[in-house]
Write an enzyme that holds these catalytic residues in place. Structure first.
Site: not given
Length: 118
Positions: A4, A27, A30, A42, A82
């Protein structure tokens, strides 16, 4: 992760050489169905690490009431540090799938591929 990163570097290089505007979205997580036939890093991380925000256990219990998931986590205190605005992405025509639907699609994909048994 490396693929990526390298792909994005090439995209930025191409955009600069071609004088093309480029927007990227990176992101942090995901969710949703996956298409590869085996677990990749992932996706495997999601299987073994439940993110704490949004009371994930409640969402899973609502969709899979007969599952043997814990009722709550010991460290179930989550306070976001945040807030990220989605407005810029929406201005590009990106529509976000609601968290609950994405989570359900992810679990269904795990079940369908035999990577998870509830």
């Amino acid at each position: 992760m490396l693929a990526k990163t390298l792909a994005e570097e090439k995209a930025w290089k191409f955009a600069k050489e071609d004088r093309t505007d480029l927007v990227t979205i990176n992101p942090g997580l995901v969710l949703g169905p996956f298409f590869q036939p085996k677990l990749i890093f992932s996706v495997e991380e999601l299987k073994f690490t439940y993110p704490r925000p949004y009371r994930i256990v409640d969402i899973l219990h609502a969709n899979y009431p007969s599952s043997h998931l814990p009722e709550k986590f010991e460290d179930d205190k989550y306070e976001p540090t945040y807030q990220i605005s989605k407005e810029r992405a929406k201005s590009l025509g990106i529509n976000f799938v609601p968290w609950e639907a994405s989570l359900k699609d992810t679990v269904e994909s795990f079940l369908e591929k035999g990577f998870l048994h509830l």
